[in-house]
Design a protein around this motif. Structure first.
Motif, PDB file in Angstrom:
ATOM      1  N   ARG A 102      39.474  40.341  49.733  1.00 13.57           N
ATOM      2  CA  ARG A 102      40.459  41.426  49.634  1.00 13.57           C
ATOM      3  C   ARG A 102      41.172  41.392  48.291  1.00 13.57           C
ATOM      4  NH1 ARG A 102      41.659  45.476  48.958  1.00 13.57           N
ATOM      5  NH2 ARG A 102      43.004  46.951  50.066  1.00 13.57           N
ATOM      6  N   TYR A 103      41.417  40.194  47.759  1.00 11.12           N
ATOM      7  CA  TYR A 103      42.097  40.080  46.470  1.00 11.12           C
ATOM      8  C   TYR A 103      41.283  40.703  45.342  1.00 11.12           C
ATOM      9  CZ  TYR A 103      46.486  37.496  46.714  1.00 11.12           C
ATOM     10  OH  TYR A 103      47.798  37.146  46.895  1.00 11.12           O
ATOM     11  N   MET A 104      39.972  40.749  45.490  1.00  9.57           N
ATOM     12  CA  MET A 104      39.138  41.302  44.422  1.00  9.57           C
ATOM     13  C   MET A 104      39.308  42.812  44.288  1.00  9.57           C
ATOM     14  SD  MET A 104      35.553  39.257  44.175  1.00  9.57           S
ATOM     15  CE  MET A 104      35.327  39.975  42.541  1.00  9.57           C
ATOM     16  N   GLY A 105      39.679  43.490  45.358  1.00  9.22           N
ATOM     17  CA  GLY A 105      39.923  44.928  45.277  1.00  9.22           C
ATOM     18  C   GLY A 105      38.749  45.693  44.698  1.00  9.22           C
ATOM     19  N   ALA A 106      39.021  46.512  43.696  1.00  8.67           N
ATOM     20  CA  ALA A 106      37.979  47.346  43.082  1.00  8.67           C
ATOM     21  C   ALA A 106      36.960  46.530  42.296  1.00  8.67           C
ATOM     22  CB  ALA A 106      38.617  48.386  42.171  1.00  8.67           C
ATOM     23  N   SER A 107      37.229  45.250  42.061  1.00  9.22           N
ATOM     24  CA  SER A 107      36.278  44.399  41.336  1.00  9.22           C
ATOM     25  C   SER A 107      35.247  43.763  42.265  1.00  9.22           C
ATOM     26  CB  SER A 107      37.032  43.285  40.593  1.00  9.22           C
ATOM     27  OG  SER A 107      37.819  43.818  39.557  1.00  9.22           O
ATOM     28  N   TRP A 108      35.350  44.015  43.561  1.00  6.82           N
ATOM     29  CA  TRP A 108      34.430  43.390  44.503  1.00  6.82           C
ATOM     30  C   TRP A 108      33.009  43.892  44.290  1.00  6.82           C
ATOM     31  CZ3 TRP A 108      33.458  39.460  47.384  1.00  6.82           C
ATOM     32  CH2 TRP A 108      32.500  39.525  48.400  1.00  6.82           C
TER      33      TRP A 108
ATOM     34  N   ILE B  69      38.401  41.068  35.599  1.00  5.34           N
ATOM     35  CA  ILE B  69      38.592  39.711  36.093  1.00  5.34           C
ATOM     36  C   ILE B  69      39.827  39.666  36.986  1.00  5.34           C
ATOM     37  CG2 ILE B  69      39.078  37.324  35.446  1.00  5.34           C
ATOM     38  CD1 ILE B  69      37.670  37.862  32.812  1.00  5.34           C
ATOM     39  N   VAL B  70      39.692  39.042  38.134  1.00  4.16           N
ATOM     40  CA  VAL B  70      40.818  38.837  39.049  1.00  4.16           C
ATOM     41  C   VAL B  70      41.265  37.388  38.899  1.00  4.16           C
ATOM     42  CG1 VAL B  70      41.587  38.863  41.437  1.00  4.16           C
ATOM     43  CG2 VAL B  70      39.928  40.566  40.648  1.00  4.16           C
ATOM     44  N   GLU B  71      42.522  37.195  38.537  1.00  5.02           N
ATOM     45  CA  GLU B  71      43.032  35.846  38.293  1.00  5.02           C
ATOM     46  C   GLU B  71      44.204  35.485  39.197  1.00  5.02           C
ATOM     47  OE1 GLU B  71      43.370  34.589  34.155  1.00  5.02           O
ATOM     48  OE2 GLU B  71      42.561  36.535  33.537  1.00  5.02           O
ATOM     49  N   SER B  72      44.572  36.371  40.105  1.00  2.00           N
ATOM     50  CA  SER B  72      45.715  36.111  40.975  1.00  2.00           C
ATOM     51  C   SER B  72      45.261  35.572  42.325  1.00  2.00           C
ATOM     52  CB  SER B  72      46.506  37.412  41.193  1.00  2.00           C
ATOM     53  OG  SER B  72      45.674  38.412  41.780  1.00  2.00           O
TER      54      SER B  72
ATOM     55  N   ILE C 124      43.098  29.407  41.369  1.00  2.00           N
ATOM     56  CA  ILE C 124      42.727  28.002  41.498  1.00  2.00           C
ATOM     57  C   ILE C 124      41.226  27.812  41.732  1.00  2.00           C
ATOM     58  CG2 ILE C 124      44.980  27.228  42.295  1.00  2.00           C
ATOM     59  CD1 ILE C 124      43.902  27.315  45.149  1.00  2.00           C
ATOM     60  N   SER C 125      40.484  28.905  41.836  1.00  2.00           N
ATOM     61  CA  SER C 125      39.029  28.813  41.991  1.00  2.00           C
ATOM     62  C   SER C 125      38.390  30.076  41.437  1.00  2.00           C
ATOM     63  CB  SER C 125      38.650  28.654  43.466  1.00  2.00           C
ATOM     64  OG  SER C 125      37.238  28.773  43.640  1.00  2.00           O
ATOM     65  N   ARG C 126      37.303  29.917  40.682  1.00  2.29           N
ATOM     66  CA  ARG C 126      36.613  31.099  40.166  1.00  2.29           C
ATOM     67  C   ARG C 126      35.731  31.736  41.235  1.00  2.29           C
ATOM     68  NH1 ARG C 126      35.006  27.762  35.710  1.00  2.29           N
ATOM     69  NH2 ARG C 126      32.824  28.378  35.976  1.00  2.29           N
TER      70      ARG C 126
ATOM     71  N   ASP D  81      37.675  32.523  28.502  1.00  6.59           N
ATOM     72  CA  ASP D  81      39.030  31.977  28.578  1.00  6.59           C
ATOM     73  C   ASP D  81      39.386  31.618  30.020  1.00  6.59           C
ATOM     74  OD1 ASP D  81      39.342  32.309  25.866  1.00  6.59           O
ATOM     75  OD2 ASP D  81      40.441  34.198  26.027  1.00  6.59           O
ATOM     76  N   TYR D  82      38.979  32.471  30.945  1.00  3.81           N
ATOM     77  CA  TYR D  82      39.220  32.206  32.366  1.00  3.81           C
ATOM     78  C   TYR D  82      38.463  30.954  32.797  1.00  3.81           C
ATOM     79  CZ  TYR D  82      39.186  33.049  37.441  1.00  3.81           C
ATOM     80  OH  TYR D  82      39.307  32.930  38.812  1.00  3.81           O
ATOM     81  N   GLN D  83      37.220  30.824  32.340  1.00  8.92           N
ATOM     82  CA  GLN D  83      36.460  29.611  32.621  1.00  8.92           C
ATOM     83  C   GLN D  83      37.178  28.368  32.100  1.00  8.92           C
ATOM     84  OE1 GLN D  83      32.599  30.820  30.830  1.00  8.92           O
ATOM     85  NE2 GLN D  83      31.702  30.128  32.756  1.00  8.92           N
TER      86      GLN D  83
END
Length: 207
Positions: free
Chosen positions: A103-109, A121-124, A129-131, A186-188
């Motif tokens: 659900r957190y991914m929203g439109a990026s799912w 990128i979803v970072e929240s 704490i996990s990619r 950077d996220y990685q």
């Protein structure tokens, strides 16, 4: 506990499919990408289908016809009431992690990955704490089900899921790096592949 854990798996699969339909509508684009892109995703897609189809139908077959494996060593090693309690707890935790993360991914799912069809990128939330928190949740769910309903066949289904996750993550990381560039790298550098944060020294190699 066996019935409750099995129902948790069924509820998760239904939630996964239902939420995928909702998120596809919100995104206004197809989200099934296993058959797109330059990366061959047929093997992980097949393994995911085997794992989840088996997780839904194998417990029913086990109830109706019994375990076809005589003296199943996995059953002998994991059968017991305390194993059932612990396994069911893992099922609940895993399903919740996977559903919330999806659900957190929203439109990026997306289901699968293809160049040029990757969302932001979803970072929240769990992605801080996990990619790959959806995959982490699915793995925990299957491990829990294996503990509650131990058998060689369930162990095989769990192994199929683990291999599928590992293969798919490797594909998705290459696609994300190629599509999103430095922002994904950077996220990685900040968040580990499975869980936790990375130190400065680890930014040049995978955790």
């Amino acid at each position: 506990m066996e019935i409750a854990s099995y129902l948790m798996v069924v509820v998760y699969v239904i939630s996964f499919l239902g939420m995928s339909a909702i998120l596809a509508k919100e995104a206004g684009r197809p989200i099934w990408l296993f058959d797109r892109g330059t990366r061959d995703q047929r093997l992980p897609a097949l393994l995911f289908r085997i794992a989840f189809t088996g997780a839904v139908f194998w417990p029913l077959a086990l109830t109706l016809f019994g375990n076809p494996v005589r003296n199943d060593p996995v059953f002998a090693a994991l059968d017991g009431p305390w194993h059932d309690v612990f396994g069911h707890l893992l099922c609940v935790i895993g399903a919740c992690i996977a559903i919330i993360s999806q659900r957190y991914m929203g439109a990026s799912w997306r289901i699968g990955a293809a160049e040029g069809e990757i969302g932001a990128i979803v970072e929240s939330g769990p992605f801080a704490i996990s990619r790959n928190p959806v995959f982490v949740g699915q793995a925990i769910l299957f491990i829990g089900l294996l503990i509650v309903l131990p058998s060689l066949i369930q162990a095989g289904l769990t192994l199929a899921l683990m291999v599928a996750i590992r293969l798919q993550v490797a594909i998705e990381e290459r696609v994300l790096a190629a599509t999103l560039g430095q922002s994904y790298r950077d996220y990685q550098g900040r968040v580990r592949r499975w869980i936790g944060f990375r130190t400065v020294r680890e930014t040049t190699k995978e955790a």
